[in-house]
Write a protein that holds these residues in place. Structure first.
Motif, PDB file in Angstrom:
ATOM      1  N   THR A 217       2.402  -1.985   3.307  1.00  0.00           N
ATOM      2  CA  THR A 217       2.231  -1.199   4.466  1.00  0.00           C
ATOM      3  C   THR A 217       1.566  -2.394   5.445  1.00  0.00           C
ATOM      4  O   THR A 217       1.880  -2.278   6.588  1.00  0.00           O
TER       5      THR A 217
ATOM      6  N   ASN B 184       0.656   3.710  -1.499  1.00  0.00           N
ATOM      7  CA  ASN B 184       1.868   4.120  -1.562  1.00  0.00           C
ATOM      8  C   ASN B 184       2.022   5.414  -2.184  1.00  0.00           C
ATOM      9  O   ASN B 184       2.798   6.484  -1.954  1.00  0.00           O
TER      10      ASN B 184
ATOM     11  N   THR C 214       6.593   4.797   2.548  1.00  0.00           N
ATOM     12  CA  THR C 214       6.432   4.061   1.269  1.00  0.00           C
ATOM     13  C   THR C 214       7.608   3.186   0.987  1.00  0.00           C
ATOM     14  O   THR C 214       8.262   2.690   1.827  1.00  0.00           O
TER      15      THR C 214
END
Length: 315
Positions: A153, A187, A204
């Protein structure tokens, strides 16, 4: 001295999921007789934790190899001088975009950044077609995502800064915050938020969707929103030799093994369904595009994106 102590050993700091990495290490042990000692960290920040450990160990590293589930932290380590230049023997077929120009790391086995949702409750045509659209209130209000200071991320958000520019990317994060997006540990936690109904969709990695399906959540689906270049963000794993590691020769053998075509095939055939960086190993269903701005520009954006994430999202 016992047999176990006499056996040649290699130590690897590993943030690739154990279910994927351990069978690879077992195969290496059978092939070479070299014992692999893998060191991991907790799920939410495992890559970041291992990178910080390498930096803290400095000139007295305890590990020989880094096997990371992402690229950008590895690139930062290379710039800090923590990685040793080494072109693995088994690099053939890997495009130049996935090999550091100074041979400090090699990238393999891509994962897509996806928007996951429960198909029993949400139709795919309800979802945005681009990542930037996700900042709109009708989508941001129902979004879960991992803390953007960690893992894939973090790299995904840095890619937004590199590709869209700081102003647009900052406004995007402000919009997520203003409209009530949910921020969770990792995630897998974002996926759980969708499964238990706290969120309607989540950012994700594609392997987290496959993992949830294996656990019986067969209605979990995903789409691949556009980053602005006709594809989603794809993030490769990376393999690197740590400078001055205690078992350098064994480390070189493990690096060469992990970047081999055979390992890429194994990872593609695994439950996580990685996509090889070698085009000749792909089955044709997914053909990832590298980001036009280049991976180096994304790594360079990390300090800026981290700063905005702290100021805007995590105050």
């Amino acid at each position: 001295m016992g047999c176990e102590e006499r056996a040649e050993t290699v130590v690897v700091y590993c943030s690739v999921d154990e279910t994927i990495a351990r069978p690879l290490f077992d195969a290496f042990e059978r092939e070479t007789g070299i014992a692999v000692r893998a060191v991991t960290d907790h799920e939410a920040g495992k890559t970041t934790g291992l990178l910080q450990r390498i930096v803290a160990e400095g000139d007295r590293p305890r590990a020989d190899v880094l096997f990371s589930g992402e690229l950008f932290g590895t690139m930062q380590l290379a710039e800090r001088g923590a990685l040793e230049a080494f072109l693995p023997e088994m690099w053939e077929g890997i495009p130049s975009d996935y090999i550091d120009g100074k041979h400090r790391w090699t990238a393999v086995s891509l994962r897509a950044r996806v928007l996951a949702f429960d198909g029993a409750r949400v139709a795919a045509d309800e979802l945005p077609r681009s990542w930037e659209e996700l900042g709109d209130a009708r989508w941001a209000a129902h979004l879960a995502m991992a803390n953007p200071l960690f893992g894939t991320t973090r790299g995904h958000v840095a890619a937004m800064f590199a590709a869209w520019g700081d102003e647009r990317a900052t406004q995007y994060l402000k919009s997520l915050r203003a409209h009530g997006a949910m921020f969770v540990d990792g995630n897998s936690s974002a996926v759980r938020a969708v499964l238990d109904g706290r969120a309607r969709w989540c950012m994700t990695d594609m392997d987290d969707v496959y993992a949830a399906r294996r656990e019986g959540h067969v209605s979990l689906e995903m789409v691949l929103p556009d980053m602005g270049h006709g594809d989603t963000m794809w993030i490769p794993c990376t393999v690197a030799l740590i400078r001055s590691g205690p078992h350098s020769a064994a480390g070189r053998r493990l690096v060469s093994f992990l970047v081999s075509a055979e390992v890429e095939r194994t990872m593609a055939e695994s439950d996580a369904r990685f996509v090889p960086v070698r085009p000749g190993l792909r089955d044709g269903r997914l053909n990832p595009k590298t980001p036009p701005v280049g991976y180096a520009a994304i790594a360079a954006a990390l300090p800026r994106s981290d700063r905005v994430v702290r100021d805007v999202l995590l105050r």
